[in-house]
Design an enzyme around this catalytic site. Structure first.
Site, short mmCIF file in Angstrom:
data_model
loop_
_atom_site.label_atom_id
_atom_site.label_comp_id
_atom_site.label_asym_id
_atom_site.label_seq_id
_atom_site.Cartn_x
_atom_site.Cartn_y
_atom_site.Cartn_z
N HIS A 56 1.05 -1.16 -0.14
CA HIS A 56 -0.03 -0.09 0.06
C HIS A 56 0.78 1.26 -0.04
CE1 HIS A 56 -2.41 -3.06 2.27
NE2 HIS A 56 -3.43 -2.27 1.72
N ASP A 59 2.40 1.85 3.23
CA ASP A 59 3.42 0.69 4.01
C ASP A 59 4.71 1.39 3.78
OD1 ASP A 59 1.02 -1.06 4.30
OD2 ASP A 59 1.46 -2.07 2.52
N MET A 90 2.29 -5.82 -7.87
CA MET A 90 1.13 -5.26 -7.35
C MET A 90 1.26 -4.11 -6.41
SD MET A 90 -1.31 -5.42 -4.63
CE MET A 90 -1.67 -6.87 -3.78
N GLU A 183 -11.17 -6.49 -5.00
CA GLU A 183 -11.22 -7.67 -3.93
C GLU A 183 -12.43 -7.54 -3.11
OE1 GLU A 183 -7.57 -7.76 -1.64
OE2 GLU A 183 -8.28 -8.98 -0.21
N LYS A 185 -14.86 -8.83 0.04
CA LYS A 185 -15.11 -9.11 1.25
C LYS A 185 -16.23 -8.86 2.04
CE LYS A 185 -12.26 -8.79 5.69
NZ LYS A 185 -11.48 -8.24 6.32
N GLU A 219 -9.95 -13.38 -2.28
CA GLU A 219 -9.28 -13.86 -1.06
C GLU A 219 -9.72 -15.23 -0.45
OE1 GLU A 219 -7.42 -11.08 1.76
OE2 GLU A 219 -7.87 -12.47 3.30
N HIS A 222 -11.63 -14.25 2.56
CA HIS A 222 -12.99 -13.65 2.53
C HIS A 222 -14.08 -14.22 2.01
CE1 HIS A 222 -10.24 -9.71 1.99
NE2 HIS A 222 -10.11 -10.45 3.15
N ASP A 247 -5.29 -13.72 -3.42
CA ASP A 247 -4.93 -13.51 -2.25
C ASP A 247 -4.95 -14.94 -1.45
OD1 ASP A 247 -3.91 -10.94 -2.48
OD2 ASP A 247 -5.63 -10.27 -1.18
N ASP A 257 -11.79 -12.13 10.24
CA ASP A 257 -10.77 -12.25 9.06
C ASP A 257 -9.26 -12.79 9.56
OD1 ASP A 257 -9.66 -12.32 6.61
OD2 ASP A 257 -9.31 -10.02 6.70
N ASP A 259 -6.69 -14.62 8.22
CA ASP A 259 -5.45 -14.35 7.42
C ASP A 259 -4.28 -15.60 7.73
OD1 ASP A 259 -6.50 -12.46 5.81
OD2 ASP A 259 -5.87 -10.76 7.13
N ASP A 289 -1.64 -13.30 1.12
CA ASP A 289 -2.16 -12.04 2.10
C ASP A 289 -2.61 -12.47 3.52
OD1 ASP A 289 -3.09 -9.62 3.12
OD2 ASP A 289 -4.81 -9.62 1.88
#
Ligand code: GLT
Ligand code: MN
Ligand code: MN
Length: 391
Positions: A56, A59, A90, A183, A185, A219, A222, A247, A257, A259, A289
């Site tokens: 991102h 980030d 990406m 994406e 969710k 994902e 998700h 993802d 979530d 992950d 992810d």
């Protein structure tokens, strides 16, 4: 002997900076790990055999950085990526952390917030293009609601569409070679998120001005949160030619979530997913992810990252064995021979009056057809034994 499950760049494994950089904060607890700088993360990922790193905007570049600070940070990160022999396939925008996005970004009811979200995204797209990203992800974590008392959800659809249309135009005008991956969710952090599943997203894409530029980034966690079969969602995206990114992680159905590390909760489904991706010849990044359990220190983070990649490669090896297993293949052949034994009229891609006529006259042995077992118990058990190492 060389480790057959050692990841190589050709495997196209990628991680987001936010994944291995996750500090273990949750709604109930403070961080348990220190912030690690992006250059350190890239170096470590490169050493472990990953191909690329995703990010991102924030980030890498703090939300309030000046443009000089931004340029300095980006130049040094680019160098670190090159030194590690990595790529940035990406990029995406953080449209969820800052309080300005409390009621959404592209779908916010406040027009100033929507405009700010567009400005932030154009700048982040520039950053992605500068780093060489060819896929731009849109995860609308705040694009949703807790109550529909004020905003008509149709306005949310309209505003989301306007934003994506505008940004497609921006990318085209800049001449960036970049596709968008939306994406879905179902919920979290909002009570409900608009466009909650792969299916919703695929239809939404057909309503855009430039549908060919836009695909999905499904994902595992998700779709699973929503109680859906992720393999089916990915298959529909492949069928539509829309699997622009993926993802990978893991998740227990019905929870927050999570992950989790790829393959850690639902190994059979993970195997069938890898089989689908490999059978389909998907050649995009395999993006994890996910993040390490909050119990872990930095060593645990690298064990987590290694685990994601190793498990993918182990599942891929199991796919190879599935294809070469004579008992499995004999069973598949028997089934498909029986499936194809029918000689009567059948639907092909296009309607034909003659076939329709013949089909209406055809007489079927419905008792025989209805009594035929499918042998899926046998086949599924063979898969289980393959996965459990018993064959
Ligand atoms: C966030 C989210 C992920 C998205 C990332 C991209 S950020 O961690 O949980 O599913 O893919 O915005
Ligand atoms: Mn994701
Ligand atoms: Mn997730």
């Amino acid at each position: 002997m060389e480790d057959p499950y050692r990841p190589k760049p050709a495997d196209k494994f990628t991680f987001g900076l936010w994944t291995v950089g996750n500090i273990g904060r949750d709604p109930f607890g403070d961080p348990v790990r220190p912030v690690l700088n992006p250059e350190h993360l890239v170096r470590k990922l490169g050493e472990l055999g990953a191909w690329g790193v995703n990010l991102h905007d924030n980030d890498l570049v703090p939300f309030d950085a000046t443009s000089q600070e931004r340029d300095r940070i980006v130049a040094s990160f680019k160098q670190a990526v090159a030194d590690a022999g990595m790529v940035v396939p990406m990029a995406t925008t953080n449209l969820f952390t800052h309080p300005i996005f409390r009621d959404g970004a592209f779908t916010a009811s406040d027009a100033a917030v929507r405009a700010f979200a567009l400005q932030k995204t154009m700048r982040a797209i520039d950053l992605g293009a500068e780093l060489g990203a060819s896929t731009y992800v849109f995860w609308g974590g705040r694009e949703g609601s807790e109550t529909d008392a004020y905003r008509d959800p149709r306005d949310a659809m309209k505003h989301f569409r306007e934003a994506i249309n505008f940004l497609c135009g921006y990318v085209q005008e800049q001449g960036y070679e970049m596709g968008f991956a939306l994406e879905p969710k179902p919920n979290e952090p909002r009570g409900d998120i608009y466009l909650p599943t792969v299916g919703h997203m695929l239809h939404f894409i057909t309503t855009l001005d430039h549908p060919l530029m836009v695909g999905v980034n499904p994902e595992f966690a998700h779709e699973t949160m929503a109680g859906l079969n992720f393999v089916h969602g990915v298959a529909q995206a492949l069928d539509a030619g829309k699997l622009y990114h993926i993802d990978l992680n893991d998740q227990v159905m019905g929870r927050y979530d999570q992950d989790f590390r790829f393959g850690s909760e639902n190994p059979k489904r993970a195997f069938l997913l890898v089989k689908l991706l490999e059978d389909a010849g998907y050649d995009g990044p395999r993006h994890f992810d996910a993040h390490a359990y909050r119990t872990e220190d930095e060593e645990g983070v690298w064990a987590f990252a290694r685990g994601c990649m190793r498990s993918y490669l182990i599942f891929k090896e199991k796919v190879r064995r599935f294809r070469e297993d004579s008992e499995i293949q004999a069973l598949l052949n028997d089934l498909s021979q029986q499936d194809e034994a029918y000689q009567g009229p059948r639907a092909t891609g296009t309607y034909s009056r003659d076939v329709a006529h013949a089909l209406k006259q055809h007489s079927f042995d419905s008792d025989a057809l209805g009594s035929r077992g499918r042998r899926y118990e046998e086949l599924d058990q063979l898969i289980m034994e393959l996965l459990l190492g018993a064959r």
